[in-house]
Design a protein around this motif. Structure first.
Motif, PDB file in Angstrom:
ATOM      1  N   LEU A  78      40.007  42.614  39.014  1.00  0.00           N
ATOM      2  CA  LEU A  78      38.940  41.316  39.628  1.00  0.00           C
ATOM      3  C   LEU A  78      38.607  41.525  40.914  1.00  0.00           C
ATOM      4  CD1 LEU A  78      37.730  38.534  39.593  1.00  0.00           C
ATOM      5  CD2 LEU A  78      39.910  37.771  40.557  1.00  0.00           C
ATOM      6  N   LEU A  79      39.310  42.129  41.841  1.00  0.00           N
ATOM      7  CA  LEU A  79      39.145  42.387  43.362  1.00  0.00           C
ATOM      8  C   LEU A  79      38.118  43.494  43.404  1.00  0.00           C
ATOM      9  CD1 LEU A  79      42.691  42.067  44.967  1.00  0.00           C
ATOM     10  CD2 LEU A  79      40.770  40.255  44.808  1.00  0.00           C
ATOM     11  N   GLY A  80      37.307  43.266  44.156  1.00  0.00           N
ATOM     12  CA  GLY A  80      36.215  44.234  44.369  1.00  0.00           C
ATOM     13  C   GLY A  80      34.722  43.987  43.394  1.00  0.00           C
ATOM     14  N   ARG A  81      34.919  43.139  42.584  1.00  0.00           N
ATOM     15  CA  ARG A  81      33.968  42.836  41.277  1.00  0.00           C
ATOM     16  C   ARG A  81      33.155  41.815  41.801  1.00  0.00           C
ATOM     17  NH1 ARG A  81      36.488  41.782  35.851  1.00  0.00           N
ATOM     18  NH2 ARG A  81      36.719  39.678  36.571  1.00  0.00           N
ATOM     19  N   LYS A  82      31.725  42.126  41.378  1.00  0.00           N
ATOM     20  CA  LYS A  82      30.623  41.066  41.768  1.00  0.00           C
ATOM     21  C   LYS A  82      30.724  39.998  40.829  1.00  0.00           C
ATOM     22  CE  LYS A  82      25.939  40.330  42.509  1.00  0.00           C
ATOM     23  NZ  LYS A  82      24.580  40.902  42.196  1.00  0.00           N
ATOM     24  N   ALA A  83      30.831  38.766  41.458  1.00  0.00           N
ATOM     25  CA  ALA A  83      31.184  37.401  40.572  1.00  0.00           C
ATOM     26  C   ALA A  83      29.926  37.346  39.360  1.00  0.00           C
ATOM     27  CB  ALA A  83      30.999  36.378  41.601  1.00  0.00           C
ATOM     28  N   GLY A  84      30.106  37.005  38.481  1.00  0.00           N
ATOM     29  CA  GLY A  84      29.290  36.826  37.091  1.00  0.00           C
ATOM     30  C   GLY A  84      28.687  37.846  36.578  1.00  0.00           C
ATOM     31  N   THR A  85      29.699  38.873  36.522  1.00  0.00           N
ATOM     32  CA  THR A  85      29.199  40.373  35.859  1.00  0.00           C
ATOM     33  C   THR A  85      29.873  40.761  34.752  1.00  0.00           C
ATOM     34  OG1 THR A  85      30.499  41.569  37.361  1.00  0.00           O
ATOM     35  CG2 THR A  85      28.087  40.911  38.040  1.00  0.00           C
ATOM     36  N   VAL A  86      31.023  39.976  34.164  1.00  0.00           N
ATOM     37  CA  VAL A  86      31.628  40.817  32.983  1.00  0.00           C
ATOM     38  C   VAL A  86      30.734  40.610  31.868  1.00  0.00           C
ATOM     39  CG1 VAL A  86      33.652  40.319  31.339  1.00  0.00           C
ATOM     40  CG2 VAL A  86      33.909  40.238  34.010  1.00  0.00           C
ATOM     41  N   PRO A  87      30.561  41.619  31.310  1.00  0.00           N
ATOM     42  CA  PRO A  87      29.546  41.581  29.770  1.00  0.00           C
ATOM     43  C   PRO A  87      30.015  40.483  28.953  1.00  0.00           C
ATOM     44  CG  PRO A  87      30.129  43.807  30.387  1.00  0.00           C
ATOM     45  CD  PRO A  87      30.860  42.959  31.497  1.00  0.00           C
ATOM     46  N   GLU A  88      29.197  39.920  28.051  1.00  0.00           N
ATOM     47  CA  GLU A  88      29.590  39.111  26.949  1.00  0.00           C
ATOM     48  C   GLU A  88      30.243  37.639  27.567  1.00  0.00           C
ATOM     49  OE1 GLU A  88      31.851  41.216  24.125  1.00  0.00           O
ATOM     50  OE2 GLU A  88      30.443  42.843  24.212  1.00  0.00           O
ATOM     51  N   VAL A  89      30.162  37.270  28.789  1.00  0.00           N
ATOM     52  CA  VAL A  89      30.423  36.363  29.353  1.00  0.00           C
ATOM     53  C   VAL A  89      29.378  35.239  29.669  1.00  0.00           C
ATOM     54  CG1 VAL A  89      31.988  34.729  31.072  1.00  0.00           C
ATOM     55  CG2 VAL A  89      32.829  36.898  29.858  1.00  0.00           C
ATOM     56  N   ASP A  90      29.204  34.090  29.410  1.00  0.00           N
ATOM     57  CA  ASP A  90      28.237  33.264  29.400  1.00  0.00           C
ATOM     58  C   ASP A  90      28.354  32.213  30.747  1.00  0.00           C
ATOM     59  OD1 ASP A  90      25.711  31.569  29.389  1.00  0.00           O
ATOM     60  OD2 ASP A  90      26.786  30.212  27.900  1.00  0.00           O
ATOM     61  N   TYR A  91      28.228  32.992  32.181  1.00  0.00           N
ATOM     62  CA  TYR A  91      28.337  32.364  33.358  1.00  0.00           C
ATOM     63  C   TYR A  91      27.283  31.374  33.635  1.00  0.00           C
ATOM     64  CZ  TYR A  91      31.235  36.498  34.516  1.00  0.00           C
ATOM     65  OH  TYR A  91      32.432  37.311  34.328  1.00  0.00           O
ATOM     66  N   SER A  92      27.574  30.305  34.591  1.00  0.00           N
ATOM     67  CA  SER A  92      26.889  29.505  34.866  1.00  0.00           C
ATOM     68  C   SER A  92      25.688  30.173  35.710  1.00  0.00           C
ATOM     69  CB  SER A  92      27.476  28.199  35.733  1.00  0.00           C
ATOM     70  OG  SER A  92      28.097  28.753  36.684  1.00  0.00           O
TER      71      SER A  92
ATOM     72  N   GLU B 298      45.617  29.848  30.578  1.00  0.00           N
ATOM     73  CA  GLU B 298      44.999  29.272  29.280  1.00  0.00           C
ATOM     74  C   GLU B 298      43.438  29.717  29.244  1.00  0.00           C
ATOM     75  OE1 GLU B 298      43.427  24.713  28.344  1.00  0.00           O
ATOM     76  OE2 GLU B 298      45.176  25.066  29.501  1.00  0.00           O
ATOM     77  N   CYS B 299      42.799  30.102  30.186  1.00  0.00           N
ATOM     78  CA  CYS B 299      41.408  30.284  30.250  1.00  0.00           C
ATOM     79  C   CYS B 299      41.134  31.555  30.408  1.00  0.00           C
ATOM     80  CB  CYS B 299      40.744  29.544  30.978  1.00  0.00           C
ATOM     81  SG  CYS B 299      40.600  27.670  30.652  1.00  0.00           S
ATOM     82  N   HIS B 300      41.811  32.667  31.137  1.00  0.00           N
ATOM     83  CA  HIS B 300      41.737  33.940  31.484  1.00  0.00           C
ATOM     84  C   HIS B 300      42.903  34.826  31.141  1.00  0.00           C
ATOM     85  CE1 HIS B 300      38.459  32.954  34.152  1.00  0.00           C
ATOM     86  NE2 HIS B 300      39.140  31.720  34.580  1.00  0.00           N
ATOM     87  N   SER B 301      42.504  36.209  30.811  1.00  0.00           N
ATOM     88  CA  SER B 301      43.463  37.304  30.608  1.00  0.00           C
ATOM     89  C   SER B 301      43.587  38.199  31.758  1.00  0.00           C
ATOM     90  CB  SER B 301      42.980  37.777  29.123  1.00  0.00           C
ATOM     91  OG  SER B 301      43.833  39.093  29.049  1.00  0.00           O
ATOM     92  N   VAL B 302      44.577  38.858  31.899  1.00  0.00           N
ATOM     93  CA  VAL B 302      44.345  40.172  32.794  1.00  0.00           C
ATOM     94  C   VAL B 302      44.246  41.363  32.179  1.00  0.00           C
ATOM     95  CG1 VAL B 302      45.508  38.779  34.884  1.00  0.00           C
ATOM     96  CG2 VAL B 302      46.948  39.971  32.991  1.00  0.00           C
TER      97      VAL B 302
ATOM     98  N   LYS C 282      38.328  31.857  27.207  1.00  0.00           N
ATOM     99  CA  LYS C 282      37.211  30.833  27.843  1.00  0.00           C
ATOM    100  C   LYS C 282      36.438  31.350  28.906  1.00  0.00           C
ATOM    101  CE  LYS C 282      39.165  26.480  26.706  1.00  0.00           C
ATOM    102  NZ  LYS C 282      39.921  25.288  27.081  1.00  0.00           N
ATOM    103  N   GLY C 283      37.154  31.938  29.975  1.00  0.00           N
ATOM    104  CA  GLY C 283      36.834  32.686  31.049  1.00  0.00           C
ATOM    105  C   GLY C 283      36.878  34.093  31.127  1.00  0.00           C
ATOM    106  N   PRO C 284      36.431  34.882  31.727  1.00  0.00           N
ATOM    107  CA  PRO C 284      36.337  36.265  31.671  1.00  0.00           C
ATOM    108  C   PRO C 284      37.655  36.846  31.989  1.00  0.00           C
ATOM    109  CG  PRO C 284      35.535  35.589  33.767  1.00  0.00           C
ATOM    110  CD  PRO C 284      35.700  34.452  32.888  1.00  0.00           C
TER     111      PRO C 284
END
Length: 124
Positions: free
Chosen positions: A56-70, A38-42, A49-51
């Motif tokens: 995903l595996l190996g990626r630093k959290a909060g780093t996908v461009p154009e996503v407004d992370y907390s 509902e919120c994520h795509s692969v 709504k989410g990145p």
């Protein structure tokens, strides 16, 4: 002598715990569909709504461009791997990352979580 008894007790307790089966990516795809889609795509570059959770595996959290992370997630320093995801998704996100924008109650079924992780290993 006490240490030996303590170690023996822990080993016996662990032996009685049911072992999880290795994750099944096919089942994990269904878990993803039910719990995450509902919120994520692969799909690469497809944020919802989410990145996107592509690669995903190996990626630093909060780093996908154009996503407004907390701020708490951006500052977590986490790298998404199986252990990090077990801790993050196994409980409500308000517990695992207070202040997170992600509203999720947690995937409490340990086998379903292993299946989801197996699926994430295929999404590259």
């Amino acid at each position: 002598m006490k240490k030996w008894f303590c170690l023996a007790g822990m080993l016996l307790a662990a032996a009685g715990a049911p072992a999880l089966a290795a994750g099944d990516a096919r089942v994990g795809a269904k878990v993803f569909s039910a719990e995450c889609s509902e919120c994520h795509s692969v799909k690469e570059g497809r944020n919802k709504k989410g990145p996107s959770l592509f690669a995903l595996l190996g990626r630093k959290a909060g780093t996908v461009p154009e996503v407004d992370y907390s701020e708490p997630l951006r500052k977590s320093g986490w790298v998404w791997n199986e252990e990090t995801l077990r801790r993050y998704l196994g409980k409500a996100t308000k517990e695992t990352n207070p202040g997170s924008k992600m509203k999720y109650d947690g995937l409490r079924d340990a086998q379903a979580l292993e299946d989801l992780l197996a699926y994430f290993n295929t999404v590259k």
